[in-house]
Design a protein around this motif. Structure first.
Motif, mmCIF file in Angstrom:
data_model
loop_
_atom_site.group_PDB
_atom_site.id
_atom_site.type_symbol
_atom_site.label_atom_id
_atom_site.label_comp_id
_atom_site.label_asym_id
_atom_site.label_seq_id
_atom_site.Cartn_x
_atom_site.Cartn_y
_atom_site.Cartn_z
ATOM 1 N N LEU A 6 0.836 -1.200 0.000
ATOM 2 C CA LEU A 6 0.000 0.000 0.000
ATOM 3 C C LEU A 6 0.877 1.260 0.000
ATOM 4 O O LEU A 6 0.670 2.172 -0.796
ATOM 5 N N ILE A 7 1.857 1.295 0.871
ATOM 6 C CA ILE A 7 2.729 2.475 0.951
ATOM 7 C C ILE A 7 3.568 2.588 -0.323
ATOM 8 O O ILE A 7 3.798 3.694 -0.823
ATOM 9 N N PHE A 103 -4.640 12.593 -4.023
ATOM 10 C CA PHE A 103 -5.518 12.875 -2.892
ATOM 11 C C PHE A 103 -6.442 11.686 -2.623
ATOM 12 O O PHE A 103 -6.584 11.227 -1.487
ATOM 13 N N GLU A 104 -7.068 11.176 -3.682
ATOM 14 C CA GLU A 104 -8.001 10.050 -3.542
ATOM 15 C C GLU A 104 -7.289 8.794 -3.033
ATOM 16 O O GLU A 104 -7.845 8.041 -2.222
ATOM 17 N N GLU A 105 -6.057 8.570 -3.484
ATOM 18 C CA GLU A 105 -5.295 7.403 -3.023
ATOM 19 C C GLU A 105 -4.962 7.516 -1.535
ATOM 20 O O GLU A 105 -5.016 6.532 -0.805
ATOM 21 N N TYR A 106 -4.616 8.717 -1.088
ATOM 22 C CA TYR A 106 -4.339 8.907 0.341
ATOM 23 C C TYR A 106 -5.608 8.701 1.163
ATOM 24 O O TYR A 106 -5.572 8.074 2.220
ATOM 25 N N GLU A 107 -6.735 9.228 0.682
ATOM 26 C CA GLU A 107 -8.010 9.034 1.388
ATOM 27 C C GLU A 107 -8.334 7.544 1.514
ATOM 28 O O GLU A 107 -8.767 7.082 2.568
ATOM 29 N N ALA A 109 -6.197 5.039 1.420
ATOM 30 C CA ALA A 109 -5.240 4.400 2.329
ATOM 31 C C ALA A 109 -5.655 4.601 3.784
ATOM 32 O O ALA A 109 -5.516 3.694 4.606
ATOM 33 N N LEU A 110 -6.202 5.775 4.092
ATOM 34 C CA LEU A 110 -6.618 6.057 5.473
ATOM 35 C C LEU A 110 -7.802 5.191 5.905
ATOM 36 O O LEU A 110 -8.034 5.018 7.102
ATOM 37 N N ALA A 119 2.428 5.670 9.575
ATOM 38 C CA ALA A 119 2.094 5.956 8.175
ATOM 39 C C ALA A 119 0.807 6.784 8.120
ATOM 40 O O ALA A 119 0.699 7.748 7.352
ATOM 41 N N ARG A 120 -0.151 6.427 8.946
ATOM 42 C CA ARG A 120 -1.411 7.168 9.021
ATOM 43 C C ARG A 120 -1.140 8.629 9.404
ATOM 44 O O ARG A 120 -1.666 9.557 8.808
ATOM 45 N N SER A 121 -0.294 8.819 10.408
ATOM 46 C CA SER A 121 0.036 10.160 10.876
ATOM 47 C C SER A 121 0.712 10.978 9.766
ATOM 48 O O SER A 121 0.383 12.152 9.561
#
Length: 147
Positions: A6-7, A103-107, A109-110, A119-121
């Motif tokens: 994922l990362i 942006f959508e990929e980070y959302e 992942a969260l 990683a979340r932080s």
């Protein structure tokens, strides 16, 4: 998908962004207003910092960081090359699309409840706010170009 995969996927997006901004900087260096150039350089530096941060997270989790941007990066390079031929407005729109995708990929992942806390932080405090800032600035630049 494992945390490392994922990362690494997020890292590939950031590597794509670095390549896209590099192309935009090279293309528009001679025909860009100072404020636009500052923004492009600032976003380029933000994405390079994100690459470094994500690589560090992957190493700390015991994984191996990807070295290239993969298929998404190839698409970004082709898109930016075409956009650069068509002009500044099209290139800015292509960068905006790339920022939105990131942006959508980070959302997404969260939403993974197994995502390691550090990683979340990183995503919540640095990477996501940077994406939002880049999108707002690109919107302003596009408004100015289209006016």
């Amino acid at each position: 998908m494992s945390h490392i995969q994922l990362i690494n996927s997020l890292l590939q997006n950031e590597l794509s962004a670095v390549a896209a901004y590099q192309q935009a900087l090279n293309k528009f260096r001679k025909q860009t207003a100072l404020g636009e150039m500052d923004f492009l350089m600032s976003s380029f530096e933000d994405h390079k910092a994100a690459v470094f941060s994500l690589q560090g997270k992957i190493k700390r989790l015991g994984g191996t960081a990807v070295q290239d941007s993969g298929a998404w990066g190839t698409w970004a390079k082709i898109t930016m090359a075409g956009a650069n031929l068509l002009g500044k407005q099209t290139a800015l729109k292509a960068l905006r699309e790339g920022e939105l995708t990131g942006f959508e990929e980070y959302e997404k992942a969260l939403q993974d409840h197994e995502l390691p806390a550090e990683a979340r932080s990183l995503i919540e405090t640095k990477l996501l706010p940077a994406q939002q800032r880049h999108m707002r600035t690109l919107d302003s630049l596009l408004d100015a170009v289209m006016a």
